[in-house]
Design an enzyme around this catalytic site. Sequence first.
Site, PDB file in Angstrom:
ATOM      1  N   ARG A  25       1.269  -1.276  -0.182  1.00  0.00           N
ATOM      2  CA  ARG A  25      -0.151  -0.379  -0.083  1.00  0.00           C
ATOM      3  C   ARG A  25       0.796   1.703  -0.029  1.00  0.00           C
ATOM      4  O   ARG A  25       1.926   0.994   0.284  1.00  0.00           O
ATOM      5  CB  ARG A  25      -0.843  -0.105   1.399  1.00  0.00           C
ATOM      6  CG  ARG A  25      -2.170  -1.150   1.374  1.00  0.00           C
ATOM      7  CD  ARG A  25      -2.631  -1.419   2.559  1.00  0.00           C
ATOM      8  NE  ARG A  25      -1.570  -1.621   4.011  1.00  0.00           N
ATOM      9  CZ  ARG A  25      -2.061  -1.721   4.530  1.00  0.00           C
ATOM     10  NH1 ARG A  25      -3.751  -1.432   4.868  1.00  0.00           N
ATOM     11  NH2 ARG A  25      -1.819  -2.398   5.508  1.00  0.00           N
ATOM     12  N   LYS A  83       1.793   1.646   7.640  1.00  0.00           N
ATOM     13  CA  LYS A  83       2.323   0.931   8.542  1.00  0.00           C
ATOM     14  C   LYS A  83       3.626   1.941   9.030  1.00  0.00           C
ATOM     15  O   LYS A  83       4.098   2.115   8.884  1.00  0.00           O
ATOM     16  CB  LYS A  83       2.464  -0.391   7.956  1.00  0.00           C
ATOM     17  CG  LYS A  83       1.810  -1.127   7.135  1.00  0.00           C
ATOM     18  CD  LYS A  83       0.431  -1.822   7.983  1.00  0.00           C
ATOM     19  CE  LYS A  83       1.052  -2.403   9.640  1.00  0.00           C
ATOM     20  NZ  LYS A  83      -0.117  -2.549  10.605  1.00  0.00           N
ATOM     21  N   TYR A 102      -0.936   3.906  10.343  1.00  0.00           N
ATOM     22  CA  TYR A 102      -0.985   2.831  11.512  1.00  0.00           C
ATOM     23  C   TYR A 102      -0.100   2.448  12.998  1.00  0.00           C
ATOM     24  O   TYR A 102       1.271   2.495  12.476  1.00  0.00           O
ATOM     25  CB  TYR A 102      -1.594   1.383  10.743  1.00  0.00           C
ATOM     26  CG  TYR A 102      -2.943   1.610  10.337  1.00  0.00           C
ATOM     27  CD1 TYR A 102      -4.013   1.661  11.313  1.00  0.00           C
ATOM     28  CD2 TYR A 102      -3.211   1.224   8.272  1.00  0.00           C
ATOM     29  CE1 TYR A 102      -5.128   1.711  10.416  1.00  0.00           C
ATOM     30  CE2 TYR A 102      -4.093   1.692   8.247  1.00  0.00           C
ATOM     31  CZ  TYR A 102      -5.053   1.868   9.163  1.00  0.00           C
ATOM     32  OH  TYR A 102      -6.760   1.815   8.385  1.00  0.00           O
ATOM     33  N   HIS A 104      -0.010   0.957  16.562  1.00  0.00           N
ATOM     34  CA  HIS A 104      -0.409  -0.671  17.288  1.00  0.00           C
ATOM     35  C   HIS A 104       0.592  -1.115  18.010  1.00  0.00           C
ATOM     36  O   HIS A 104       1.288  -1.879  17.878  1.00  0.00           O
ATOM     37  CB  HIS A 104      -0.514  -1.765  15.754  1.00  0.00           C
ATOM     38  CG  HIS A 104      -1.623  -1.031  14.974  1.00  0.00           C
ATOM     39  ND1 HIS A 104      -3.222  -1.792  15.358  1.00  0.00           N
ATOM     40  CD2 HIS A 104      -2.266  -1.137  14.143  1.00  0.00           C
ATOM     41  CE1 HIS A 104      -3.877  -1.597  14.150  1.00  0.00           C
ATOM     42  NE2 HIS A 104      -3.766  -1.114  13.423  1.00  0.00           N
ATOM     43  N   GLU A 126      -5.305   4.553  14.550  1.00  0.00           N
ATOM     44  CA  GLU A 126      -6.355   2.731  14.573  1.00  0.00           C
ATOM     45  C   GLU A 126      -7.147   3.092  16.447  1.00  0.00           C
ATOM     46  O   GLU A 126      -7.838   2.767  16.556  1.00  0.00           O
ATOM     47  CB  GLU A 126      -5.379   1.532  15.182  1.00  0.00           C
ATOM     48  CG  GLU A 126      -4.828   1.843  16.007  1.00  0.00           C
ATOM     49  CD  GLU A 126      -3.183   2.343  15.327  1.00  0.00           C
ATOM     50  OE1 GLU A 126      -2.375   1.834  16.747  1.00  0.00           O
ATOM     51  OE2 GLU A 126      -3.050   2.881  15.045  1.00  0.00           O
ATOM     52  N   ASP A 278      -2.443  -7.805  14.498  1.00  0.00           N
ATOM     53  CA  ASP A 278      -1.935  -6.601  15.098  1.00  0.00           C
ATOM     54  C   ASP A 278      -2.009  -5.544  16.044  1.00  0.00           C
ATOM     55  O   ASP A 278      -1.393  -4.858  16.532  1.00  0.00           O
ATOM     56  CB  ASP A 278      -1.948  -5.824  14.471  1.00  0.00           C
ATOM     57  CG  ASP A 278      -3.385  -5.792  13.933  1.00  0.00           C
ATOM     58  OD1 ASP A 278      -4.687  -5.613  14.866  1.00  0.00           O
ATOM     59  OD2 ASP A 278      -3.639  -4.862  12.244  1.00  0.00           O
TER      60      ASP A 278
END
Length: 379
Positions: A25, A83, A102, A104, A126, A278
């Site tokens: 992505r 990410k 993101y 996490h 998130e 995740d």
Amino acid sequence: MSSRILSAPIASIGIPKEIKADEQRVALTPDAVRELVTQGLEVKVQSHAGAGAGISDDAFANAGAKIVSQQEAWEAHLIVKVKEPQAEEFSLLRKDMVLFTYLHLAAYPKVGEALIESGTTAIGYETVQMSNGSLPLLAPMSEIAGRLATQVGAYLLEKPHGGSGVLIGGCTGVKPARVLVLGAGTVGWNAARLAAAMDAEVILLDRSPNRLRSLEANRQGRLTSIVSSRGLLERLIPTADLLIGAVLNPGGLAPTLVDEQMVIQMKKKSVIVDVAIDQGGCVATSRETTHTNPTIEIHGVQHYAVGNMPGAVPFTSTEALVSVTLPYIIGIAGRGLEEAVTELPELLSGLNTMNGYVCHPRVAKALGMPPRHPLACLR
């Protein structure tokens, strides 16, 4: 942190190429670049950043982006990614940048340590949460991950792919697979709905009767929703052909709902898809895997626990992600973080780290750090 980043517009936006294993992505599309450039913002896209999603450097350049090296992309004051930073990128983190991606951090504590040490202001997609509890920047990827979970599970049940040889929807005179979905949020509902559409026997479990009741009007096929309990899990898990873990604790570690003994009791060659990996995973035996090596077999059960599932469909995922992140990118870059959180207060819950502090209570708990209120972080 530099007051300029807090209170003034951020002139430059950097889009690095993702380097996490099998991550295809990219954080912006050419249309999004055009929107940002039209508003007077400079967008620097690392060369080949969009290749995995089918977007060429020329497409970005024609939209007004500057095509640059990795180093130049990271020199921008607002870094937009998909990410969390990888270990090779930790040295690129700085105090005078805002990282929007993101994160996490509960599942990746070393990333949290790097952000704290560098003093980087990091906003996790998130944990951006609306007043009604919804997670607008997580929702599209959760929808995709839920649908992929069923698609992948059906594939892994096939004998050539290590499964028991059960067709998920069965056929005339032969019973279908039993699919057990843990969690009725966006991931779980999408997984259950697709499995039901494929004619599987689906049991959707959640601890919230109200959540299950709200989904009842859209129930279809062989789909049963039940309020979850420990005893029910112990009875149902051994009967499942496909178990999909879809629980969420925003910002924190996912609860372990399936212990090792439950996995031992499962049918041989059955399949677990742990979408919660995740956030640490909700199955005790899960270990994070990759798209290249997506499964491991433990106690005769296939475990699929890829930490970036939507990366398997990068074209769809990129378009879906950018459709929800773009207004926030415009807000942060165009106004400065201080004004952006006033106009978009949900960004406050997205603030994970700043100036060496952890600004989200669940993230702080997961990292074993004292929390600091996000408003205090901004001062």
